[in-house]
Design a protein around this motif. Sequence first.
Motif, PDB file in Angstrom:
ATOM      1  N   ASP A 177       0.800  -1.229   0.000  1.00  0.00           N
ATOM      2  CA  ASP A 177       0.000   0.000   0.000  1.00  0.00           C
ATOM      3  C   ASP A 177       0.829   1.274   0.000  1.00  0.00           C
ATOM      4  N   GLY A 178       2.135   1.139  -0.052  1.00  0.00           N
ATOM      5  CA  GLY A 178       2.993   2.315  -0.066  1.00  0.00           C
ATOM      6  C   GLY A 178       3.687   2.524   1.264  1.00  0.00           C
ATOM      7  N   ASP A 216      10.105   6.059   1.041  1.00  0.00           N
ATOM      8  CA  ASP A 216       9.296   7.280   0.964  1.00  0.00           C
ATOM      9  C   ASP A 216      10.097   8.479   0.461  1.00  0.00           C
TER      10      ASP A 216
END
Length: 394
Positions: A325-326, A355
Amino acid sequence: MNEALLRSLTPSVLAILVRRGADFAAAEDAVQDALVEALRVWPADPPRDAKGWLVTVAWRKFLDATRADVARRRREDRVDEEPAPGPAPGADDTLQLYFLCAHPSLTPSSAVALTLRAVGGLTTRQIAQAYLVPEATMAQRISRAKRTVSDVGVSPARAKSRAWGRFDQPGDVATVLRVLYLVFNEGYSGDVDLAAEAIRLTRQLAAAIDHPEVAGLLALMLLHHARRAARTAPDGSLVPLAEQDRGRWDTALIAEGVGILQAALARDRLGEFQAQAAIAALHADAPTAEETDWVQIVEWYDELTRLTDSPVVRLNRAVAVGEADGPRAGLAALAALDDSLPRHTAVAAYLHERDGDLATAARLYAEAAQKAPNLAERCHLTRQAARLNARRGG
């Protein structure tokens, strides 16, 4: 002197003494005395039958100690009924010893520690490091466990009447499985090479006990072991899963592990080892790291969390969520966990790197390196920090 040979023979020699009627604590002491004698004698005069030599010497050490006891007459009457020490029997009593060490009178942690010491051949120091306790504390725990097993263990008459070749000992199967998995992980780490022995014992247990979690553990071991050759570079440095050469994975072991797992899952009695094996199978099934089915892996981690509610499982789930999902979703999952967990800082570093926050990631990698439990992991994390600092500088 082949110390690996001594380690491999120790559990079967100990089991033979217990089967002959020695109480566990006295038998373990006698075997340790025999090992010391082997280290002294074998370099100049190696025996033709190493196991038979150890059994004979350990039994004599036990008899010497027994004759000094106030109950020597009763014990010597029993000893007279035993055959004279000679060639060791070919039967493998190691699994029976596992069950004895997993006696229900012991706490799970004591049973694991005792089995790792008596059967797995690990030193008290290695076990203490695994439990993150002082060596003296672990020595006391193992000593108490030995006394407990001696007090409530299988008596000579019961041992004969219960047919040690069958798996009807009082030990708990779940504890035995935890012990086998810990022994496997100790061997897989490279400190003590016990992985192959753990697999052998688990195969034997799976052949003797029709239990889906035994099959699940065997599948998990095979799937992890299949990647062993790719886990380290020629210089000994760690290679992360995503960077491993999948051409070096053992496809035969993977196929066997997946087949065993599918048969276990079909019985619809899910346990934690089956769930872990399912996650390992999904990694093994992906042709490349980019093709890994992270959504399914998160679902299996959800099942594993339901089964165990383990903080370590939740930590690994955060990594999987970050992939599925990141990274920000992974960091949100990580924020709910105690930051003192082992590897928490390393996971945070990885997710921050994903990130794009290279400065925070480099700092966290350096912090994680200081907390690493072994040199290989420390070096890997240090290189990760240096790599990101170099990128920032460029």
